[in-house]
Design an enzyme around this catalytic site. Structure first.
Site, short mmCIF file in Angstrom:
data_model
loop_
_atom_site.label_atom_id
_atom_site.label_comp_id
_atom_site.label_asym_id
_atom_site.label_seq_id
_atom_site.Cartn_x
_atom_site.Cartn_y
_atom_site.Cartn_z
N GLY A 49 -21.87 36.81 10.10
CA GLY A 49 -20.88 35.87 9.57
C GLY A 49 -20.22 36.44 8.34
O GLY A 49 -20.79 37.30 7.65
N GLN A 54 -15.62 36.14 0.48
CA GLN A 54 -16.33 37.43 0.43
C GLN A 54 -15.37 38.62 0.48
O GLN A 54 -15.76 39.73 0.13
CB GLN A 54 -17.35 37.53 1.58
CG GLN A 54 -18.51 36.57 1.43
CD GLN A 54 -19.49 36.73 2.57
OE1 GLN A 54 -19.28 36.19 3.65
NE2 GLN A 54 -20.55 37.47 2.35
N LEU A 97 -24.09 39.61 3.21
CA LEU A 97 -23.37 40.88 3.01
C LEU A 97 -22.94 41.06 1.55
O LEU A 97 -22.71 42.18 1.11
CB LEU A 97 -22.14 40.94 3.93
CG LEU A 97 -22.44 40.99 5.44
CD1 LEU A 97 -21.14 40.95 6.24
CD2 LEU A 97 -23.25 42.22 5.79
N GLU A 140 -22.30 30.05 6.00
CA GLU A 140 -20.87 30.34 5.79
C GLU A 140 -20.15 29.16 5.14
O GLU A 140 -19.28 29.35 4.27
CB GLU A 140 -20.19 30.71 7.12
CG GLU A 140 -20.73 31.98 7.78
CD GLU A 140 -20.91 33.16 6.85
OE1 GLU A 140 -20.08 33.35 5.95
OE2 GLU A 140 -21.90 33.89 6.99
ZN LIG Z 1 -23.29 35.34 2.92
#
Ligand SMILES: [Zn+2]
Length: 175
Positions: A49, A54, A97, A140
């Site tokens: 995701g 991000q 991430l 998310e």
């Molecule tokens: Zn994340």
């Protein structure tokens, strides 16, 4: 022809990750391009995701694909997702991430119903039921509220995590 690019993924403690996003008003070609690039970035990472903040875009938009790597891709594009209902509790070992090389158990809802718009602007619903999809949806949507999974772990664990990040950034500066 559509050109795709992988985008830079912002890392903790970048302040953009802590900001609440604004809704996508119009699903225009620039949004389509952003979604393509976000999907490309997520697959390249690889991750299950990726939320728009991000990659530095403060928009209520995320992509998810929880399909195992050996199966055909099944991209889920979530435009303006909202939680409709949740049920039960579970705990799941999560990573992000934007927070590389760190995982921790996070308490989550077992089941979740999310309403969102698809690429055509059609309203849709998706159900995550005690599976990776359920966790990815919650993770998310948290990003879109400026919440990271480390905000949901115990204060003690968060303290240890912050100390580790500080130590690593000091060591990084030295070398
Ligand atoms: Zn994340």
């Amino acid at each position: 022809m559509v050109f795709m690019a992988t985008l830079e993924i912002l890392k903790y403690p970048n302040p953009i990750l802590k900001k609440k996003t604004r809704p996508v008003q119009k699903i225009d070609p620039s949004i389509h391009q952003l979604i393509q690039d976000m999907a490309e970035t997520m697959y390249a990472a690889p991750g299950v995701g990726l939320a728009a903040p991000q990659v530095g875009c403060p928009l209520r938009l995320a992509v998810v694909d929880v399909t195992p790597a050996d199966q055909p891709k099944n991209l889920l594009v979530l435009i303006n997702p909202e939680v409709v209902a949740t049920e039960g509790e579970c705990s799941w070992e999560e990573g992000c991430l934007s927070i590389p090389e760190y995982t921790e158990e996070v308490k989550r809802k077992k089941r979740i119903i999310v309403r969102y718009q698809d690429l055509q602007g059609e309203e849709r619903e998706i159900v995550g039921d005690d599976n990776l999809l359920s966790i990815a949806l919650q993770h998310e949507i948290d990003h879109l509220e400026g919440i990271l999974f480390i905000d949901r772990i115990s204060r003690l664990k968060r303290g240890l995590f912050r100390r580790r990040v500080e130590k690593e950034s000091k060591e990084g500066k030295k070398s």
